[in-house]
Design a protein around this motif. Structure first.
Motif, PDB file in Angstrom:
ATOM      1  N   UNK A 353       0.809  -1.222   0.000  1.00 25.02           N
ATOM      2  CA  UNK A 353       0.000   0.000   0.000  1.00 25.02           C
ATOM      3  C   UNK A 353       0.837   1.264   0.000  1.00 25.02           C
ATOM      4  N   UNK A 354       1.918   1.284   0.798  1.00 26.26           N
ATOM      5  CA  UNK A 354       2.635   2.541   1.031  1.00 26.26           C
ATOM      6  C   UNK A 354       3.877   2.724   0.173  1.00 26.26           C
ATOM      7  N   UNK A 355       4.479   1.635  -0.290  1.00 26.85           N
ATOM      8  CA  UNK A 355       5.676   1.761  -1.104  1.00 26.85           C
ATOM      9  C   UNK A 355       5.402   1.552  -2.586  1.00 26.85           C
ATOM     10  N   UNK A 356       4.541   0.620  -2.941  1.00 32.02           N
ATOM     11  CA  UNK A 356       4.388   0.229  -4.332  1.00 32.02           C
ATOM     12  C   UNK A 356       3.199   0.857  -5.041  1.00 32.02           C
ATOM     13  N   UNK A 357       2.119   1.207  -4.310  1.00 30.72           N
ATOM     14  CA  UNK A 357       0.881   1.623  -4.970  1.00 30.72           C
ATOM     15  C   UNK A 357       0.349   3.001  -4.592  1.00 30.72           C
ATOM     16  N   UNK A 358       1.052   3.846  -3.851  1.00 35.63           N
ATOM     17  CA  UNK A 358       0.424   5.102  -3.430  1.00 35.63           C
ATOM     18  C   UNK A 358       0.304   6.105  -4.576  1.00 35.63           C
ATOM     19  N   UNK A 359      -0.513   7.129  -4.339  1.00 35.52           N
ATOM     20  CA  UNK A 359      -0.689   8.207  -5.314  1.00 35.52           C
ATOM     21  C   UNK A 359      -0.710   9.532  -4.571  1.00 35.52           C
ATOM     22  N   UNK A 360      -0.654  10.605  -5.328  1.00 35.31           N
ATOM     23  CA  UNK A 360      -0.797  11.936  -4.762  1.00 35.31           C
ATOM     24  C   UNK A 360       0.222  12.251  -3.685  1.00 35.31           C
ATOM     25  N   UNK A 361      -0.271  12.818  -2.586  1.00 37.78           N
ATOM     26  CA  UNK A 361       0.611  13.250  -1.507  1.00 37.78           C
ATOM     27  C   UNK A 361       1.375  12.081  -0.895  1.00 37.78           C
ATOM     28  N   UNK A 362       0.724  10.911  -0.793  1.00 36.16           N
ATOM     29  CA  UNK A 362       1.409   9.745  -0.234  1.00 36.16           C
ATOM     30  C   UNK A 362       2.576   9.325  -1.116  1.00 36.16           C
ATOM     31  N   UNK A 363       2.391   9.379  -2.420  1.00 35.53           N
ATOM     32  CA  UNK A 363       3.483   9.021  -3.330  1.00 35.53           C
ATOM     33  C   UNK A 363       4.620  10.039  -3.226  1.00 35.53           C
ATOM     34  N   UNK A 364       4.272  11.311  -3.133  1.00 40.65           N
ATOM     35  CA  UNK A 364       5.325  12.331  -3.012  1.00 40.65           C
ATOM     36  C   UNK A 364       6.095  12.172  -1.708  1.00 40.65           C
TER      37      UNK A 364
END
Length: 427
Positions: A353-364
């Motif tokens: 969830x947190x390393x491979x698939x995040x988007x938006x602010x979580x990905x940044x």
């Protein structure tokens, strides 16, 4: 010495049988399939897995069949920017006293099977699907689906994700679908352009999906896997899917990643499942091992390694033990292993969830964190897993603390379960 019954003739079951036989015990392996074989594509083996294989006597044979990759690479799936790279030679080998390799499942299974067949104390019984068991103060009786009965001094349930032994011992229902579907394919390396034959495990992390690829089978095939966070709840295992269906799910990924996926023709899909961690691995003369004890998502690449660790710890504790010591030693095995394996289960969930698939602010946020890490930082974060030497306890789980908090402990040795959806182990 004891007579051990092992339910399941997969990687964990054969490793367990070999570990117990090396400790002087007689072992009967009960496998539901008519043929002892292993299906599937690639497995990643870190130094902790190779250490376990060495202690089982099959490490050199597996190493000889593996592709010893140079690095683990996490790439921004949209831009192609390298976010983090973990070198796997030189300092990594020195620090963790071993290398990292990818192998075909059969290349791991084959040496374990050959060693079991060569061990006079191991009996392999096929077509024996374990349905139930009963135990008394001094023995365990297993009944198979076709009505046969097998008696031993202990039973190890190594019968996988759908374990019949776990159903009786824990009773926690069916596996939990993750909502992620994985599509897998193998590509003959002759069809892979030279500029894509990277000797790395490369993961393209995109929004709600990622693609990973690496060479296996001694470099003869490229293993390709696309995982999509699609909310799937149907339990699917190995279903063939059209090539066009997979290519349509590559939205947002870099053209180079799409080119890698386009090399494959024959795709199959699975809906990824796991279970909440539990500490109730044992009951008297019965214990769980591998996926029956701690099924995990593939994101930490530790499923096989943790099963091998289980086998080595169990074999070491039961070394030269007599029947009367079995219940206490199985409890010691549970105490030694459940926290480390449970932490790895939770880590695998969070990595998806947190390393491979995040988007938006979580990905940044992820990108900023990864860019800030030095090679030394990366080694420190994987040390508790890759560098383990005794396979007990959670270890200095720095990465686990960062992602999901410190592993919980059981006060007074009481069983610990995970609250569904909590991402934490709780009583």
């Amino acid at each position: 010495m004891v007579h051990a019954l092992v339910a399941g003739g997969g990687i964990g079951g054969l490793a367990c049988a070999l570990a117990l036989a090396r400790g002087g015990h007689r072992v009967t392996v009960l496998e539901r399939r008519r043929e002892l074989t292993e299906i599937g594509a690639g497995i990643q083996i870190a130094p902790n897995g190779f250490l376990a294989l060495d202690r089982l006597g099959v490490g050199p044979a597996v190493r000889a069949r593996g592709v010893h990759v140079e690095a683990l690479r996490l790439v921004d799936g949209a831009t192609g920017e390298l976010l983090a790279g973990l070198p796997l030679s030189g300092e990594y080998r020195r620090r963790f006293r071993g290398g990292y390799a990818v192998v075909g499942r059969r290349d791991l299974y084959g040496p374990l099977l050959a060693a079991c067949r060569a061990a006079p104390a191991v009996t392999l019984v096929t077509g024996a699907s374990v349905a139930d068991y009963t135990q008394g103060p001094g023995d365990v009786t297993v009944r198979t689906a076709d009505g046969r009965a097998f008696r031993g001094d202990l039973l190890v349930g190594a019968d996988g994700l759908w374990s019949a032994v776990r159903a009786r011992l824990v009773g926690d229902g069916p596996p939990k679908p993750s909502g992620h579907t994985i599509h897998r394919a193998l590509v003959p390396v002759a069809r892979v352009p030279e500029h894509l034959r990277w000797n790395t495990v490369t993961l393209w992390a995109g929004t709600g999906r990622h693609l990973v690829h690496y060479l296996i089978d001694g470099g003869r095939h490229l293993n390709v896997a696309l995982t999509v966070d699609d909310g799937a709840r149907e339990l699917v295992s190995g279903r063939p899917v059209p090539r066009e269906h997979v290519l349509d799910r590559l939205d947002g990924l870099h053209p180079l990643a799409r080119n890698v996926a386009a090399l494959a023709d024959a795709w199959r899909e699975w809906v990824l499942c796991d279970r909440d961690p539990v500490a109730t691995w044992t009951d008297g003369r019965v214990a769980l091992l591998g996926d029956a004890a701690h099924p995990m998502l593939q994101y930490a690449a530790q499923g096989a390694c943790q099963a091998l660790e289980d086998a080595v710890v169990l074999g070491g504790l039961l070394d030269s033990a007599g029947p009367g010591a079995v219940p206490g030693l199985l409890a010691a095995y549970r105490d030694a292993r459940w926290s480390r394996a449970g932490s790895t289960q939770l880590l695998a969930r969070e990595m998806g969830d947190r390393l491979y698939h995040p988007s938006g602010a979580l990905a940044r946020s992820r990108d900023a964190l990864l860019r800030s890490l030095s090679e030394e930082d990366l080694y420190a974060k994987v040390a508790w897993l890759h560098g383990a030497r005794d396979f007990t306890g959670p270890g200095p789980a720095a990465l686990t603390r960062e992602l999901v908090g410190p592993p919980a402990t059981a006060e007074g040795g009481r069983p610990v379960r995970a609250t569904a959806g909590s991402g934490r182990i709780a009583r």
